[in-house]
Design a protein around this motif. Structure first.
Motif, PDB file in Angstrom:
ATOM      1  N   CYS A  16      21.976  40.381  49.571  1.00  0.00           N
ATOM      2  CA  CYS A  16      21.278  40.557  48.307  1.00  0.00           C
ATOM      3  C   CYS A  16      22.210  40.243  47.148  1.00  0.00           C
ATOM      4  O   CYS A  16      23.431  40.182  47.318  1.00  0.00           O
ATOM      5  N   ASN A  17      21.624  40.040  46.001  1.00  0.00           N
ATOM      6  CA  ASN A  17      22.402  39.865  44.782  1.00  0.00           C
ATOM      7  C   ASN A  17      22.775  41.243  44.263  1.00  0.00           C
ATOM      8  O   ASN A  17      22.106  42.229  44.549  1.00  0.00           O
ATOM      9  N   ILE A  18      23.850  41.300  43.475  1.00  0.00           N
ATOM     10  CA  ILE A  18      24.255  42.576  42.904  1.00  0.00           C
ATOM     11  C   ILE A  18      24.508  42.412  41.415  1.00  0.00           C
ATOM     12  O   ILE A  18      24.742  41.316  40.932  1.00  0.00           O
ATOM     13  N   ILE A  19      24.432  43.507  40.716  1.00  0.00           N
ATOM     14  CA  ILE A  19      24.820  43.582  39.318  1.00  0.00           C
ATOM     15  C   ILE A  19      25.897  44.648  39.230  1.00  0.00           C
ATOM     16  O   ILE A  19      25.715  45.775  39.709  1.00  0.00           O
ATOM     17  N   VAL A  20      27.035  44.259  38.652  1.00  0.00           N
ATOM     18  CA  VAL A  20      28.118  45.218  38.433  1.00  0.00           C
ATOM     19  C   VAL A  20      28.128  45.509  36.943  1.00  0.00           C
ATOM     20  O   VAL A  20      28.442  44.644  36.136  1.00  0.00           O
ATOM     21  N   SER A  21      27.741  46.710  36.584  1.00  0.00           N
ATOM     22  CA  SER A  21      27.639  47.100  35.182  1.00  0.00           C
ATOM     23  C   SER A  21      28.392  48.402  34.981  1.00  0.00           C
ATOM     24  O   SER A  21      28.081  49.406  35.618  1.00  0.00           O
ATOM     25  N   ALA A  24      34.259  49.305  29.821  1.00  0.00           N
ATOM     26  CA  ALA A  24      35.535  48.598  29.765  1.00  0.00           C
ATOM     27  C   ALA A  24      36.596  49.352  30.555  1.00  0.00           C
ATOM     28  O   ALA A  24      36.667  50.577  30.508  1.00  0.00           O
ATOM     29  N   GLY A  25      37.398  48.603  31.310  1.00  0.00           N
ATOM     30  CA  GLY A  25      38.498  49.202  32.047  1.00  0.00           C
ATOM     31  C   GLY A  25      38.112  49.948  33.307  1.00  0.00           C
ATOM     32  O   GLY A  25      38.928  50.649  33.885  1.00  0.00           O
ATOM     33  N   SER A  26      36.879  49.781  33.753  1.00  0.00           N
ATOM     34  CA  SER A  26      36.405  50.530  34.918  1.00  0.00           C
ATOM     35  C   SER A  26      36.633  49.805  36.239  1.00  0.00           C
ATOM     36  O   SER A  26      36.351  50.362  37.292  1.00  0.00           O
ATOM     37  N   GLY A  27      37.115  48.558  36.180  1.00  0.00           N
ATOM     38  CA  GLY A  27      37.396  47.828  37.414  1.00  0.00           C
ATOM     39  C   GLY A  27      36.343  46.810  37.805  1.00  0.00           C
ATOM     40  O   GLY A  27      36.329  46.350  38.946  1.00  0.00           O
ATOM     41  N   LYS A  28      35.453  46.426  36.890  1.00  0.00           N
ATOM     42  CA  LYS A  28      34.406  45.443  37.210  1.00  0.00           C
ATOM     43  C   LYS A  28      34.989  44.129  37.711  1.00  0.00           C
ATOM     44  O   LYS A  28      34.557  43.603  38.736  1.00  0.00           O
ATOM     45  N   THR A  29      35.971  43.611  36.979  1.00  0.00           N
ATOM     46  CA  THR A  29      36.555  42.328  37.358  1.00  0.00           C
ATOM     47  C   THR A  29      37.237  42.426  38.710  1.00  0.00           C
ATOM     48  O   THR A  29      37.101  41.532  39.544  1.00  0.00           O
ATOM     49  N   TYR A  30      37.913  43.504  38.961  1.00  0.00           N
ATOM     50  CA  TYR A  30      38.592  43.701  40.239  1.00  0.00           C
ATOM     51  C   TYR A  30      37.581  43.751  41.383  1.00  0.00           C
ATOM     52  O   TYR A  30      37.782  43.147  42.432  1.00  0.00           O
ATOM     53  N   VAL A  31      36.484  44.455  41.176  1.00  0.00           N
ATOM     54  CA  VAL A  31      35.435  44.554  42.189  1.00  0.00           C
ATOM     55  C   VAL A  31      34.822  43.176  42.457  1.00  0.00           C
ATOM     56  O   VAL A  31      34.661  42.771  43.619  1.00  0.00           O
TER      57      VAL A  31
END
Length: 107
Positions: A16-21, A24-31
């Motif tokens: 499935c597709n996901i949305i990472v929301s 700031a600074g919560s680790g979105k890019t890392y995930v």
């Protein structure tokens, strides 16, 4: 890294597709970087992924981080990062309108 349950789900979710929301600074890019690595290691080409963000700066940062991790893992998709759909929502929408303008009856 100590992942939260939600972060692990975002990295490992299949089919499935996901949305990472998150803030700031919560680790979105890392995930997202870890998810892309996992998918590419599982033989999904980066050309088959769409990674969208809100700002050009965030898109550039995402491309750089993804290129770096793919290079560190000696994955050939690192060479495809610049042509992959890692961009802003606006830029992606604009590319669709340009590509399919004939279907939208736009000249």
């Amino acid at each position: 890294m100590n992942w939260t349950e939600e972060q692990l789900q975002a990295i490992n979710e299949e089919g499935c597709n996901i949305i990472v929301s998150a803030g700031a600074g919560s680790g979105k890019t890392y995930v997202l970087k870890e998810r892309v690595l996992r998918l590419v290691e599982d033989e999904t080409s980066i050309d088959n992924l769409i990674i969208l963000t809100f700002t050009n700066a965030a898109a550039l940062e995402m491309k750089n981080r993804i290129r770096k991790i793919l290079t560190e893992h000696n994955l050939p998709d690192a060479e495809l990062v610049d042509s992959a759909y890692i961009t802003t929502f606006d830029s992606f929408a604009n590319s669709l309108v340009k590509k399919y303008s004939y279907l939208l009856n736009i000249r």
